[in-house]
Write an enzyme that holds these catalytic residues in place. Structure first.
Site, PDB file in Angstrom:
ATOM      1  CG  HIS A  94       0.785  -4.653   7.542  1.00  9.25           C
ATOM      2  ND1 HIS A  94       0.466  -3.375   7.222  1.00  9.25           N
ATOM      3  CD2 HIS A  94       0.797  -4.699   8.893  1.00  9.25           C
ATOM      4  CE1 HIS A  94       0.304  -2.671   8.330  1.00  9.25           C
ATOM      5  NE2 HIS A  94       0.502  -3.451   9.361  1.00  9.25           N
ATOM      6  CD  GLU A 145      -0.773   3.121  14.393  1.00 14.12           C
ATOM      7  OE1 GLU A 145       0.262   2.476  14.225  1.00 14.12           O
ATOM      8  OE2 GLU A 145      -1.193   3.970  13.599  1.00 14.12           O
ATOM      9  CG  ASP A 164      -1.564   5.572   7.174  1.00  9.41           C
ATOM     10  OD1 ASP A 164      -0.953   4.975   6.265  1.00  9.41           O
ATOM     11  OD2 ASP A 164      -1.168   5.614   8.353  1.00  9.41           O
ATOM     12  CE  LYS A 168      -1.700  -6.068  12.036  1.00 13.15           C
ATOM     13  NZ  LYS A 168      -0.364  -5.844  12.547  1.00 13.15           N
ATOM     14  CE  LYS A 188      -1.744   1.711   3.976  1.00 10.14           C
ATOM     15  NZ  LYS A 188      -0.888   2.385   4.945  1.00 10.14           N
ATOM     16  CG  HIS A 200      -4.300  -1.383   7.523  1.00  8.48           C
ATOM     17  ND1 HIS A 200      -3.736  -2.161   6.549  1.00  8.48           N
ATOM     18  CD2 HIS A 200      -3.362  -0.451   7.827  1.00  8.48           C
ATOM     19  CE1 HIS A 200      -2.509  -1.728   6.292  1.00  8.48           C
ATOM     20  NE2 HIS A 200      -2.267  -0.687   7.041  1.00  8.48           N
ATOM     21  CE  LYS A 254       0.247   7.091  12.210  1.00  8.86           C
ATOM     22  NZ  LYS A 254       0.376   5.625  12.317  1.00  8.86           N
TER      23      LYS A 254
HETATM   24  C1  BG6 Z   1       0.612   1.201   8.112  1.00  9.01           C
HETATM   25  C2  BG6 Z   1       0.371   2.675   8.259  1.00  9.01           C
HETATM   26  O1  BG6 Z   1       0.029   0.725   6.943  1.00  9.01           O
HETATM   27  O2  BG6 Z   1       0.044   0.523   9.229  1.00  9.01           O
HETATM   28  C3  BG6 Z   1       0.979   3.180   9.545  1.00  9.01           C
HETATM   29  O3  BG6 Z   1       0.939   3.371   7.163  1.00  9.01           O
HETATM   30  C4  BG6 Z   1       0.464   2.387  10.728  1.00  9.01           C
HETATM   31  O4  BG6 Z   1       0.715   4.566   9.734  1.00  9.01           O
HETATM   32  C5  BG6 Z   1       0.612   0.891  10.472  1.00  9.01           C
HETATM   33  O5  BG6 Z   1       1.229   2.761  11.862  1.00  9.01           O
HETATM   34  C6  BG6 Z   1      -0.090   0.093  11.558  1.00  9.01           C
HETATM   35  O6  BG6 Z   1       0.240  -1.257  11.423  1.00  9.01           O
HETATM   36  P1  BG6 Z   1       0.438  -2.190  12.684  1.00  9.01           P
HETATM   37  O7  BG6 Z   1       0.681  -3.539  12.128  1.00  9.01           O
HETATM   38  O8  BG6 Z   1       1.597  -1.623  13.456  1.00  9.01           O
HETATM   39  O9  BG6 Z   1      -0.823  -2.077  13.461  1.00  9.01           O
END
Ligand code: BG6
Length: 510
Positions: free
Chosen positions: A180, A218, A237, A184, A150, A242, A342
Site C-alpha cells: 500500500h 509511528e 512487518d 501514496k 501483504k 514498505h 511503533k
Molecule cells: C502495515 C503494517 O502494512 O503498514 C502496520 O502491518 C503499519 O503495522 C502500517 O502500521 C503503516 O502504514 P501507514 O500507511 O499507516 O504508514
C-alpha cells in the site's frame, strides 16, 4: 492526459466482511466512482466465512461508512447509493469447492479481479481453487487477475514457495502483489522527482551523496494486533515490503521507459544489489528495540510484552534499525540507514538524502570558521506530503556568515487532492492492467534475501530487544548504530510543518 474509465468487471473480494474491505477498498471505489473512473458496470461480489446475504453485507458497509470522519450515506452520497446496488455476497468456506461453483454463477462479466483480503495461509490454496475451477482462465480478451495483500511470505523460503505455488497456477501478468506504500502520492513522486529533474538526478550518486536515511516512525502502538505482531515484528512487518519499496525507488537506475516491466526490472535490480550480510556482519549492522510501558500524547501505553496476545517473554521487536549497502557502481560506499518502529514520538515517514559537505570552508576570514552543514533533501512521505531541500545561504549582515534554510514544497499548498485512501490508484491500475505499482516475484524475493541474515540472527538470539520509552525516538542502540559512523538520525517529526510559525530574526538588529 485524462485517465480512462475502467472496463466492465467484477471485483470479487475474499474477506468481504473484514476491516480492509470497509475501511479502504469500498471507500476507494467510491472515490473512483465520484471521479467518473468507475461506472455502473463494476460489480462487487463479497465472499466471506461469516453467514449473511447481499443485504446484510450492504447494511454492514452502510453502518461503517456512516462512522467515518467524513460520513458516507446512501441518502446523500450518489456514488455510494449507486454502487451499493451492485454489491452481492456469498458466504462459505474457501477451502471447499461449493463456494467456487457459486462464484462462477455470479460472474456475469467476463473480466474479474479476485482480491485476497484474507490471512496469508489462504493465498496459495485460493489461487489453486480458482484455477482448478477455471476462474483464472483468460479467454476471448477477458482478464482474470488476483490482488494479494501483504504479508507475502514470512522469510525467503516461504516467499519463494508462495511465488512458486501461485505461478504454477497462473502467470505473472495476472498477479498484482500489493504494497500500500506504492499507493501514496509522494512515493510515486520519487521517480518523477528523480527522472524529470536534471538538477536532482545528476547529483544522485556516490560522488555527491554521503548517505541515505529511510524512516517510517509511528505513534500507534501494537494495540489489538498482539497475536499478529508478536509472530511478525517490526522487521518483517515493514522492511522487506514498505521500506524496501522506498529504497528501490531511490536506488534504481533510470528505466528504459515508464512501462511496468521496465520500472519493475530496475527496482528488482536495485533490491538484488542489496548486500547480503554474513552472520557476523548482520550482528554489527542491525539493532532492535521493544517499547516499555509509559505515556504518549496523554495516553497510557501498555508495554509491548504485556499487550494482550503477546507472550510475556516475547523476543519480538517493535523497532528496528539497519545499515545496508546497495552494491552498485552508483551507490558504492553509500550507507542506507533504515529504521521503523511503533509508539514513537511522531508519525513520520520520510527519506532523507544527505549530500557530502563542501570540500573546504571558503569563508576563512569571516565568521564562518566551522564546517558547513551538508545539504539535505527530505522527501516527506507522510504526514503532510512534500519535498524540501536544506541549503546554506548568507545570513543578512555586514560579515559573511551562513545560515541553513529550507526550500520547501508541500502538496497541500499547491493542490487540492481531497481525502484519498491511497488505494484508488492501486485499484484503478488493477482494473486497467498496469502492474507498475505492484511487486514482481523477483523483487519480493530479493527483499527477503537481504533481510534473511537478520531473521536468522535474531531467531537464534536469546538477547531481548532494548526497551525504549513510548514517545521517544527509539532505543539508544539505534543512535549508536549511526553515531559510530559520525552521523546522526534526522530528528523525527522535524518536517517544516511541525515547527510552528517562524520567529523572524530582525535585521538590522536594534
Ligand atoms: C502495515 C503494517 O502494512 O503498514 C502496520 O502491518 C503499519 O503495522 C502500517 O502500521 C503503516 O502504514 P501507514 O500507511 O499507516 O504508514
Amino acid at each position: 492526459m485524462d485517465a480512462a474509465p475502467i472496463p466492465p468487471a467484477t471485483l470479487v473480494i475474499f474477506g468481504a466482511t473484514g476491516d480492509l474491505t470497509r475501511r479502504l477498498l469500498i471507500p476507494a471505489i467510491i472515490n473512483l466512482t465520484r471521479s467518473g473512473l468507475v461506472g455502473d458496470d463494476l460489480k462487487i461480489l463479497g465472499v466471506g466465512i461469516e453467514p449473511g446475504d447481499d443485504a446484510s453485507l450492504v447494511a454492514r458497509l452502510d453502518s461503517f461508512l456512516a462512522t467515518l470522519s467524513e460520513p458516507i450515506r446512501p441518502e446523500t452520497d450518489d456514488a455510494w447509493r449507486r454502487l451499493r446496488q451492485r454489491v452481492s455476497y456469498i458466504s462459505g468456506d474457501f477451502t471447499q469447492d461449493a463456494i467456487f461453483l457459486e462464484i462462477k454463477k455470479h460472474l456475469t462479466s467476463c473480466n474479474a479481479a479476485f482480491y485476497f483480503a484474507v490471512p496469508p495461509q489462504f493465498f496459495g490454496p485460493l489461487v489453486e481453487k480458482l484455477h482448478a475451477h477455471g476462474l483464472t482462465t483468460e479467454a476471448d480478451g477477458c482478464f482474470r487477475r488476483i490482488a494479494i495483500e501483504k504479508p507475502f511470505g514470512t522469510d525467503l523460503a516461504s516467499a519463494r514457495a508462495l511465488n512458486a505455488h501461485i505461478l504454477s497456477n497462473i502467470s505473472e501478468n495476472q498477479v498484482y502483489r500489493l504494497d500500500h506504500f506504492l499507493g501514496k502520492e509522494t512515493v510515486q513522486n520519487i521517480l518523477t522527482a528523480r527522472f524529470a529533474n536534471m538538477m536532482i538526478e545528476s547529483l544522485w550518486n556516490n560522488n555527491y551523496i554521503d548517505h541515505v536515511q529511510i524512516s517510517a516512525a509511528e505513534i500507534v502502538d501494537v494495540g489489538t494486533r498482539g497475536k499478529f505482531y508478536d509472530a511478525t515484528g517490526a522487521l518483517r512487518d515493514m522492511i522487506p515490503n514498505h521500506l524496501f519499496q522506498l529504497l528501490a525507488m531511490i536506488a534504481m537506475e533510470a528505466p528504459n521507459g515508464f512501462g511496468a516491466e521496465a520500472i519493475r526490472t530496475e527496482k528488482s535490480k536495485a533490491l538484488s544489489a542489496l548486500r547480503i550480510y554474513t552472520p557476523e556482519e548482520a550482528v554489527s549492522h542491525a539493532v532492535r528495540g521493544a517499547y516499555k510501558a509509559g505515556t504518549l500524547d496523554g495516553r497510557d501505553i501498555t508495554a509491548f510484552r504485556e499487550t494482550k496476545d503477546v507472550s510475556p517473554d516475547s523476543n519480538t521487536e517493535t523497532y528496528v534499525a539497519l545499515k545496508l549497502y546497495v552494491d552498485t557502481w552508483r551507490w558504492a560506499g553509500v550507507p542506507f540507514y533504515l529504521r521503523t518502529g511503533k509508539a514513537l514520538k511522531a508519525r513520520d515517514t520520510e527519506v532523507v538524502i544527505t549530500f557530502k559537505q563542501v570540500p573546504f570552508a571558503q569563508f576563512r576570514k569571516t565568521d564562518v570558521n566551522r564546517l558547513l552543514p551538508a545539504n539535505k533533501m527530505v522527501i516527506q512521505v507522510q504526514p503532510d506530503e512534500g519535498l524540501s531541500v536544506e541549503i546554506s545561504i548568507k545570513s543578512p549582515g555586514l560579515s559573511v556568515d551562513t545560515v541553513p534554510v529550507s526550500l520547501d514544497f508541500r502538496y497541500a499548498d499547491e493542490f487540492d487532492i481531497g481525502k484519498m485512501t491511497g488505494y484508488e490508484s492501486l485499484l484503478y491500475d488493477l482494473f486497467i492492467g498496469d502492474q507498475t505499482l505492484f511487486q514482481r516475484a523477483d523483487g519480493i524475493e530479493a527483499g527477503w534475501a537481504a533481510v534473511q541474515p537478520f531473521l536468522d540472527m535474531w531467531a537464534k538470539s536469546s538477547e531481548t530487544p532494548e526497551a525504549y520509552a513510548p514517545g521517544s525516538s527509539g532505543p539508544s542502540c539505534a543512535d549508536e548504530l549511526i553515531r559510530r559512523d559520525g552521523r546522526e538520525w534526522h530528528q523525527l517529526g522535524e518536517a517544516p510543518h511541525n515547527q510552528g510559525p517562524k520567529l523572524l530574526k530582525k535585521y538590522p538588529p536594534n
